[in-house]
Design an enzyme around this catalytic site. Structure first.
Site, PDB file in Angstrom:
ATOM      1  CG  HIS A  99      -4.500   2.108  -7.318  1.00  0.00           C
ATOM      2  ND1 HIS A  99      -4.763   1.928  -8.654  1.00  0.00           N
ATOM      3  CD2 HIS A  99      -3.521   1.235  -7.005  1.00  0.00           C
ATOM      4  CE1 HIS A  99      -3.977   0.980  -9.128  1.00  0.00           C
ATOM      5  NE2 HIS A  99      -3.203   0.543  -8.146  1.00  0.00           N
ATOM      6  CB  ALA A 146      16.545  -3.159   6.288  1.00  0.00           C
ATOM      7  CE  LYS A 152       2.944  12.185   6.917  1.00  0.00           C
ATOM      8  NZ  LYS A 152       2.426  12.006   8.221  1.00  0.00           N
TER       9      LYS A 152
END
Length: 173
Positions: A99, A146, A152
């Site tokens: 968003h 995990a 990035k």
């Protein structure tokens, strides 16, 4: 939603009963995956309780299993590409969408969004409950630990962990 609509759109998951039950049966699950994905390679499968949104923009190579409770969300202009022999644990979340929120005077839901491709290179391992965000490439034979949140690119032959994910180890022969 009727059966014809459920089979014709490019989304499926536990909230869409007409498609979800098909994943419990190998033949029907393969039929469903061929209809929903942009491509699904040999020996690739989708387990029950997986949610797929924008399946026509998701491309799975050979020997991939999308495990239960994982979610893959591809946008209309962005793709998710998963190369050969990638391991995916349960609960993995990938999204090509984000968003916009730059204008403080406009509600975030009215500001639109962005879309960027995701690529998971050959031999990578995405561990349980990892999150892969838009625009990320996970390198060849790399490991996403995990619970990591990857915002990035991950180089080839690395282990990343944390929030946000950082390189904790480089893999060597």
């Amino acid at each position: 939603m009727n059966l014809i609509n459920a089979l014709s759109n490019d989304r499926f998951g536990p909230d869409i009963i007409w498609t979800h039950w098909m994943l419990y049966f190998s033949f029907l699950g393969k039929f469903l995956a061929k209809k929903k994905f942009g491509h699904i390679g040999r020996n690739s499968s989708v387990r029950p309780y997986v949610t797929i949104v924008g399946g026509k923009n998701i491309f799975l190579a050979d020997n991939i299993t999308i495990r239960s409770f994982s979610q893959l969300h591809a946008g209309k202009q962005a793709t998710i590409t998963i190369e050969d022999d990638v391991l995916m644990a349960p609960g993995v979340f990938m999204t090509t969408n984000n968003h916009r929120f730059s204008d403080i005077e406009i509600p975030i839901r009215k500001q639109g969004g962005t879309q960027k491709n995701i690529r998971i290179k050959q031999g990578a391992w995405i561990a349980a409950n990892a999150v892969i965000l838009q625009g990320v490439t996970v390198g060849k034979n790399s490991v996403v630990a995990a619970g990591a949140i990857v915002n990035k690119d991950v180089p080839d032959y690395c282990v990343v962990a944390g929030v946000p994910a950082k390189i904790i180890k480089k893999l060597a022969k």
